[in-house]
Scaffold this active site. Sequence first.
Site, PDB file in Angstrom:
ATOM      1  N   HIS A  45      52.427  54.597  27.373  1.00  0.00           N
ATOM      2  CA  HIS A  45      53.769  54.194  26.786  1.00  0.00           C
ATOM      3  C   HIS A  45      54.969  54.660  27.630  1.00  0.00           C
ATOM      4  O   HIS A  45      56.218  54.123  27.131  1.00  0.00           O
ATOM      5  CB  HIS A  45      53.916  54.960  25.589  1.00  0.00           C
ATOM      6  CG  HIS A  45      52.974  54.517  24.219  1.00  0.00           C
ATOM      7  ND1 HIS A  45      52.849  53.250  24.021  1.00  0.00           N
ATOM      8  CD2 HIS A  45      51.774  55.068  23.843  1.00  0.00           C
ATOM      9  CE1 HIS A  45      51.908  53.059  23.134  1.00  0.00           C
ATOM     10  NE2 HIS A  45      51.342  54.361  22.967  1.00  0.00           N
ATOM     11  N   ARG A  70      47.745  59.478  31.534  1.00  0.00           N
ATOM     12  CA  ARG A  70      47.310  58.828  30.439  1.00  0.00           C
ATOM     13  C   ARG A  70      47.372  57.583  30.836  1.00  0.00           C
ATOM     14  O   ARG A  70      48.304  56.728  31.303  1.00  0.00           O
ATOM     15  CB  ARG A  70      48.070  58.773  29.424  1.00  0.00           C
ATOM     16  CG  ARG A  70      47.729  57.876  28.031  1.00  0.00           C
ATOM     17  CD  ARG A  70      47.927  58.302  26.690  1.00  0.00           C
ATOM     18  NE  ARG A  70      49.436  58.094  26.624  1.00  0.00           N
ATOM     19  CZ  ARG A  70      49.860  58.057  25.297  1.00  0.00           C
ATOM     20  NH1 ARG A  70      49.272  58.807  24.252  1.00  0.00           N
ATOM     21  NH2 ARG A  70      51.324  58.281  25.089  1.00  0.00           N
ATOM     22  N   ASP A  84      42.208  57.646  42.123  1.00  0.00           N
ATOM     23  CA  ASP A  84      42.301  57.244  43.316  1.00  0.00           C
ATOM     24  C   ASP A  84      43.781  57.764  44.000  1.00  0.00           C
ATOM     25  O   ASP A  84      43.986  57.890  45.142  1.00  0.00           O
ATOM     26  CB  ASP A  84      42.080  55.818  43.762  1.00  0.00           C
ATOM     27  CG  ASP A  84      40.399  55.459  43.674  1.00  0.00           C
ATOM     28  OD1 ASP A  84      39.565  56.585  43.579  1.00  0.00           O
ATOM     29  OD2 ASP A  84      40.187  54.248  43.494  1.00  0.00           O
ATOM     30  N   GLU A 146      42.664  59.111  17.673  1.00  0.00           N
ATOM     31  CA  GLU A 146      43.902  58.839  17.300  1.00  0.00           C
ATOM     32  C   GLU A 146      43.818  57.607  16.232  1.00  0.00           C
ATOM     33  O   GLU A 146      44.757  57.082  15.928  1.00  0.00           O
ATOM     34  CB  GLU A 146      44.964  58.780  18.368  1.00  0.00           C
ATOM     35  CG  GLU A 146      44.610  57.753  19.438  1.00  0.00           C
ATOM     36  CD  GLU A 146      45.640  57.440  20.357  1.00  0.00           C
ATOM     37  OE1 GLU A 146      46.862  57.972  20.303  1.00  0.00           O
ATOM     38  OE2 GLU A 146      45.494  56.981  21.323  1.00  0.00           O
ATOM     39  N   ASP A 172      49.551  58.258  16.164  1.00  0.00           N
ATOM     40  CA  ASP A 172      48.767  57.115  15.704  1.00  0.00           C
ATOM     41  C   ASP A 172      47.503  57.410  14.928  1.00  0.00           C
ATOM     42  O   ASP A 172      47.265  56.678  14.028  1.00  0.00           O
ATOM     43  CB  ASP A 172      47.964  56.721  17.151  1.00  0.00           C
ATOM     44  CG  ASP A 172      48.824  55.678  17.783  1.00  0.00           C
ATOM     45  OD1 ASP A 172      49.262  54.855  17.096  1.00  0.00           O
ATOM     46  OD2 ASP A 172      49.055  55.605  19.009  1.00  0.00           O
TER      47      ASP A 172
HETATM   48  C1  3PY Z   1      50.279  59.356  19.590  1.00  0.00           C
HETATM   49  O1  3PY Z   1      51.085  60.348  18.638  1.00  0.00           O
HETATM   50  O2  3PY Z   1      49.443  58.544  19.010  1.00  0.00           O
HETATM   51  C2  3PY Z   1      50.291  59.466  21.044  1.00  0.00           C
HETATM   52  O3  3PY Z   1      49.290  58.729  21.463  1.00  0.00           O
HETATM   53  C3  3PY Z   1      51.569  60.275  21.636  1.00  0.00           C
HETATM   54  O4  3PY Z   1      51.976  59.578  22.605  1.00  0.00           O
HETATM   55 MG    MG Z   2      48.940  57.402  20.806  1.00  0.00          MG
END
Ligand code: 3PY
Ligand code: MG
Length: 263
Positions: A45, A70, A84, A146, A172
Site C-alpha cells: 500500500h 511488506r 534479494d 487479516e 482489514d
Molecule cells: C490493515 O490494517 O489491514 C493493514 O494491513 C495495515 O496496513
Molecule cells: Mg491489510
Amino acid sequence: MLNTALKKWRDGEKSVGAWSNLPDIHCTELLARSGFDWICFDLQHGLMDYSDLTRLLPALAAQPITPLVRVASNQSDQIGKALDAGAQGVIVPMVNNVDGAQAAVDACRYPPEGNRSCGPMRPLLLEGMAYLAEANGQIACLAMIETQAGLDAVEEIAAIPGIDGLFVGPVDLCFGLGIAPGDFAHEKFTGALTRILEACKTHGKFAGMFGYSPELAMQALDDGFAFASLGTDISFFREGIVNGLHRAGIGGADGESAPKAGY
Ligand code: 3PY
Ligand code: MG
C-alpha cells in the site's frame, strides 16, 4: 548476518518498528536513526515500488535496524526479489489458509526448507557466500492474518514450520469480521486478537501488529504481542504538523486543520 529484530523476539524482548510508505531516502534515514528496532517498507500500500526499495535499503546499511518488506502479494517472485534486495524479512499480506502460508515459507527458505531460488544480489555483495548458509535461520517470514478465512485457519497457519510469526492487519481484519473499520474495542476484534495470540503461543511463533497509533501498538505489546509498528512516516509527519500548528496557536490539538490521513 544477524537479524537483530528476530533475535530480540527470540530472546523474549518486545520490539517496536516504523512503517515506511514514502519513497524518500531522507525519510528512511530519519526513521533508521530514530531508535526503532525494525522498519517495514510497504510495497502493498505504500507509495513506493521495487526500484524505490532498491534505493532505500542501502540507506540502512550502517544502522542497527532490521529492514522488513511488506510484499504486494503472496508471490514467490515478489518475496524472492525483496529478499534479494536485502530485506531481512517479509510481511506477507492476506494469508488465508495453510497453502498460502506454505507458499510464503517456500519462497523465503532455501532448500531443503523451501524452494527459494538462489540470486541474493545485494546480500552477496555485503556478506558473500556466508549468506547462503545463514539466510534460512535469519530471514523472518511473517504471515498476515487479516481476513475471516485467515482467522479460521490461524492455528494451522501458526503450526507451519518456517513461519516465524503472524502479523495482524487491524483494519482489514475489521472488514473481515464485519465490524466498522477502526472499531478496535469491538469484542469480535479483541476476541480475534486473543485467538491469534493463543495460536502463536501454542506453536512458539511471534505475534506482531500494524499499530494505527502508538497507543494501539503499546496496548498490543502489553497484551502479549512481541512487536508492533508505532506509526508510519506519513503519520509521524502529520503528527508533527498538527503539533506545530497547535503550538503556534493556529490549529487545535486534535488536528482539525491538518490533513486527515490516518496513515
Ligand atoms: C490493515 O490494517 O489491514 C493493514 O494491513 C495495515 O496496513
Ligand atoms: Mg491489510
